[in-house]
Structures are given as C-alpha cells and as structure tokens.
Design a protein around this motif. Structure first.
Motif, PDB file in Angstrom:
ATOM      1  N   LYS A  96       0.853  -1.172   0.000  1.00  0.00           N
ATOM      2  CA  LYS A  96       0.000   0.000   0.000  1.00  0.00           C
ATOM      3  C   LYS A  96       0.896   1.231   0.000  1.00  0.00           C
ATOM      4  O   LYS A  96       2.055   1.080   0.405  1.00  0.00           O
ATOM      5  CB  LYS A  96      -0.959   0.035   1.193  1.00  0.00           C
ATOM      6  N   PHE A 125      -3.288  -3.942   7.954  1.00  0.00           N
ATOM      7  CA  PHE A 125      -3.847  -3.520   9.251  1.00  0.00           C
ATOM      8  C   PHE A 125      -5.075  -4.349   9.634  1.00  0.00           C
ATOM      9  O   PHE A 125      -5.299  -4.612  10.797  1.00  0.00           O
ATOM     10  CB  PHE A 125      -4.169  -2.021   9.240  1.00  0.00           C
ATOM     11  N   VAL A 159       7.358   9.419  12.685  1.00  0.00           N
ATOM     12  CA  VAL A 159       7.459   8.424  11.603  1.00  0.00           C
ATOM     13  C   VAL A 159       8.458   8.869  10.532  1.00  0.00           C
ATOM     14  O   VAL A 159       8.843   8.083   9.676  1.00  0.00           O
ATOM     15  CB  VAL A 159       6.079   8.162  10.922  1.00  0.00           C
ATOM     16  N   GLN A 163      10.972   6.876   7.806  1.00  0.00           N
ATOM     17  CA  GLN A 163      10.400   6.979   6.456  1.00  0.00           C
ATOM     18  C   GLN A 163      10.409   8.459   6.017  1.00  0.00           C
ATOM     19  O   GLN A 163       9.365   9.107   6.005  1.00  0.00           O
ATOM     20  CB  GLN A 163       8.965   6.431   6.459  1.00  0.00           C
ATOM     21  N   ASP A 176      -1.076   7.561   3.466  1.00  0.00           N
ATOM     22  CA  ASP A 176      -0.153   6.595   4.076  1.00  0.00           C
ATOM     23  C   ASP A 176      -0.784   5.779   5.195  1.00  0.00           C
ATOM     24  O   ASP A 176      -0.589   4.569   5.270  1.00  0.00           O
ATOM     25  CB  ASP A 176       1.083   7.328   4.631  1.00  0.00           C
ATOM     26  N   HIS A 180      -5.091   2.661   5.782  1.00  0.00           N
ATOM     27  CA  HIS A 180      -5.251   1.475   6.633  1.00  0.00           C
ATOM     28  C   HIS A 180      -6.551   1.586   7.454  1.00  0.00           C
ATOM     29  O   HIS A 180      -7.301   0.630   7.583  1.00  0.00           O
ATOM     30  CB  HIS A 180      -4.103   1.373   7.640  1.00  0.00           C
ATOM     31  N   TYR A 230      -1.077  12.603  13.218  1.00  0.00           N
ATOM     32  CA  TYR A 230       0.300  12.472  13.705  1.00  0.00           C
ATOM     33  C   TYR A 230       0.718  13.758  14.419  1.00  0.00           C
ATOM     34  O   TYR A 230       1.898  14.040  14.545  1.00  0.00           O
ATOM     35  CB  TYR A 230       1.265  12.163  12.547  1.00  0.00           C
TER      36      TYR A 230
HETATM   37  O1  89V Z   1       1.903   1.315   8.268  1.00  0.00           O
HETATM   38  C1  89V Z   1       2.319   2.185   7.522  1.00  0.00           C
HETATM   39  O2  89V Z   1       1.890   2.218   6.386  1.00  0.00           O
HETATM   40  C2  89V Z   1       3.399   3.145   7.987  1.00  0.00           C
HETATM   41  C3  89V Z   1       3.051   3.970   9.202  1.00  0.00           C
HETATM   42  C4  89V Z   1       2.477   3.171  10.359  1.00  0.00           C
HETATM   43  C5  89V Z   1       4.254   4.739   9.664  1.00  0.00           C
HETATM   44  O3  89V Z   1       2.082   4.894   8.825  1.00  0.00           O
HETATM   45  O4  89V Z   1       3.763   3.973   6.927  1.00  0.00           O
END
Ligand code: 89V
Ligand code: NAD
Length: 344
Positions: A96, A125, A159, A163, A176, A180, A230
């Motif tokens: 993803k 997730f 994060v 990344q 990003d 999820h 975040y």
């Molecule tokens: O899970 C992810 O896709 C990660 C994060 C948890 C850092 O957002 O990029």
C-alpha cells in the motif's frame, strides 16, 4: 504445504519485516531480491542469505525462477512493477498505497486480470490481532447490529526518521495511514457510499496533511468516523495502535489503549486483552504491525495454493483506494463526495 519461491523488489525500511515474515512461513523461500540501491541490496541480501541480487526488476523477471513477486517499493514504482509482473505472468503482492491515482490502480487490476494472475495489496492492518478480535466479536452478534462506529489512530510518533519520504509528499496521512484505517472501516462496517472529510497540517516541517477527520456513510446503514493524526501529543504514546468504538442495537464494543477490548451486551460485559504476539525478530512498538505482516503473507500463500482471490485483492483495494481519493476531494471542495462517482 507446497514449496513456494518468491522474489522481493524494494529492500528498504519495511521490506525487512516482509523478509522476516517470509522466513517465518514454512514452505516459502525468497530466492531473489531487487533494489536499485546497491547498499540496500547488500544489507538485505546478507541479512537473509539471498544469493540472487538484482539492481533491475526487468533483469530479475527475465531470469525468472520464482512463483510470486512481493513489491515493497514506494508508490511511484507500483504500477510499472505490477505491469511488469503481469507481462511475465507472475502473481504479485503490491504494498500500500496501491497506486498514485485511482486510474493507475484500475489499470493495475486490469493488467492482472488480462494476464490471469492473482494480485494482492499488502493491506495488513485488518490482519492485526486486535482488529481480527473486533471483527470476531461483531460477527458473533454480541452487540447486535452495529449502527455507529469509529476507527481512530492519533499519535505524535516520529514516523519521519524511519520513512523520510512521508514528510515530502503533498499527500501524507490519508494516503499513508488513513488508507489502513479506511480499510479497517470497510472490513468492519462494509463498503461506503459517501465521504465527508476535513484535513489539517499542524507540523510546519512537512508538506502534506497530518490530521484528517472523515465521516463515512456505509451502504449497510452504519455511520462511521475515521480519524487519524500524527500531531496528537498524548501523555502515553499509543503508536501504532488503532482504537475502535462500535455501538450496536444490543450493546457496545470498545478497543482501547494496550489492546484492551470491552464487549458489552445482553450476555454481560467481557473485558479481554487482545495483544499481538512479539515475534522473535520484532520490536516494540512495531510488533502489532510486524505480526500482521506474517498473517497477511500466510493468507496469500493459502489463497495462492487454493487458487482463490485474496481478501485484500487489487479489486477489493480499489474500494479502499476510492475512499482515499474521496477524502482528498471532499476536503479540497468542502463537500460530501459520492463514491459511485469515483468507482463507476
Ligand atoms: O503502516 C504504515 O503504512 C506506515 C506507518 C504506520 C508509519 O504509517 O507507513
Ligand atoms: P523505502 O524508501 O525505505 O524503501 C523502498 C526501497 O525500494 C528503496 O530501497 C528503493 O531503492 C527501492 N526501489 C524503489 N523503486 C524501485 C524500483 N523501481 N526497482 C527497484 N528498487 C526500487 O520505503 P519503505 O518505508 O520501505 O516503504 C515501502 C512501501 O511500504 C511504501 O509503499 C510504504 O507505504 C509501505 N509501508 C507499508 C507499511 C505497512 O504496514 N503495510 C509500513 C511501512 C511502509
């Protein structure tokens, strides 16, 4: 279990978890890896004892000798690599976010269909132990029919050090991480027909939005809120826990901090801890995500063996991806967006 040989493209930050995950599965071997960065190729190749190493995915496919490919690169390369796998008729897993745009994602699904290969998005997730426990509780009927839900991920975790690209894109948290949480909302409450979203950027050092609040109308009648941040400084940092609240016509469910699940219904109130296991190679606080990598990989192998479409197939993920597009559109226009306008 039959023996499956895999190849992996993209030996970066997250691929290390994928390599560990494959090693944990009996009957699976990663026989070739590819990264255009020679240093990443060396680090991952040496750590996992993979002799066949390539700087070019084209060369790796030309040499062949693997049953599936695991694409662990960042989003810009996903379409080209999935299309390359399709040309070589090699079943593919794609990380993803599936693609840069919904049109690209549609083209990738079409390419896989035309080639007759399975295509799964690594949308892990929904494979997390606590999320599976929520799903099982809802499916058991313990709280009756859900009518309202919330999927919430609020954190101040850095994060960007792991990344750095996350700080650079015009799109950040919805693409990003929200992706999820939106997939979890679909998993728990079914597909959605309308999206209303608001975004904010609180951290001045990044290019994209780091806060998003989304309201979803699900076709089955549930109204849900999916909120991600975040920029949230809590006394106890919950990263990377997703909290879930569900109200049903007979009770309620709450998944909160430290994986504590409370299910309240006609049968009484049940408290449990639905924590993920800590795999030998995993590290806190990432172990929840790391365990889900193994679970989605196991699902892929099972479906590959059975010749059945994976739950988070490319086709399924178009609906999650459409929610991402809808959220950006809604936030930009200040309007509610109908999903059928995007998915037709
Ligand atoms: O899970 C992810 O896709 C990660 C994060 C948890 C850092 O957002 O990029
Ligand atoms: P990264 O930048 O650390 O690693 C990507 C690697 O791919 C780099 O080493 C780069 O050189 C290589 N690469 C890029 N294009 C290539 C190409 N065409 N051919 C060969 N190599 C190429 O990125 P990352 O943080 O590991 O993220 C990779 C993907 O994983 C992203 O899509 C990200 O969203 C996703 N991710 C998923 C999760 C999850 O829980 N599912 C968690 C973190 C990251």
């Amino acid at each position: 279990m039959a023996t499956f040989k895999g190849a992996l493209i993209g030996c970066g930050f997250f691929a290390v978890n994928q390599m560990h995950g494959w090693q944990d599965l009996p009957g699976v071997e990663i026989v070739a890896i590819c990264d255009r960065d020679p240093e990443r190729l060396r680090i991952v190749g040496d750590a996992f004892g993979v002799a066949r190493r390539y700087r070019s995915a084209e060369e790796m496919f030309a040499d062949g000798g693997f049953d599936f490919v695991d694409i662990a690169t960042t989003v810009a390369s996903h379409r080209a690599l999935v299309e390359l796998a399709a040309r070589h008729k090699v079943p593919a897993i794609c990380q993803k976010p599936f693609a840069p745009t919904l049109d690209d994602a549609r083209a990738m699904v079409a390419a896989a269909d035309e080639a007759g290969i399975p295509l799964m998005v690594h949308e892990n997730f929904r494979w997390q132990t606590p999320i599976l426990a929520v799903k099982a509780a809802l499916d058991s009927g313990a709280i009756g029919a859900p009518f309202w839900g919330r999927v919430s991920f609020r954190s101040g975790f850095d994060v960007f050090s792991g990344q750095p690209y996350l700080a650079e894109g015009k799109r950040f948290i919805i693409e990003d991480l929200g992706i999820h949480a939106l997939d979890i909302a679909r998993f728990l409450f079914g597909d959605a027909s309308r999206m209303t979203a608001r975004t904010r950027r609180i951290n001045p050092a990044i290019a994209g939005e780091d806060v998003a609040t989304m309201l979803l109308d699900h076709t089955g009648g549930v109204t849900s809120i999916v909120d991600v941040s975040y920029a949230t400084r809590l006394p106890e940092e919950p990263f990377p826990e997703t909290f879930v609240e569900v109200d049903g016509d007979k009770g309620t469910l709450r998944l909160g901090k430290d994986y504590r699940l409370t299910v309240h219904g006609p049968g009484g109130t049940r408290h449990s801890t639905v924590a993920p296991s800590l795999r030998p190679w995993a590290s806190r606080p990432w172990h929840n995500i790391q365990e889900s990598v193994v679970l989605i990989q196991k699902h892929w192998i099972e479906r590959l063996e059975a010749g059945k479409e994976p739950d988070t197939s490319g086709r399924d993920n178009l609906k999650t991806f459409a929610l991402v597009e809808a959220a950006y559109l809604s936030a930009e226009r200040g309007e509610t967006v109908a999903l059928e306008d995007l998915l037709r």
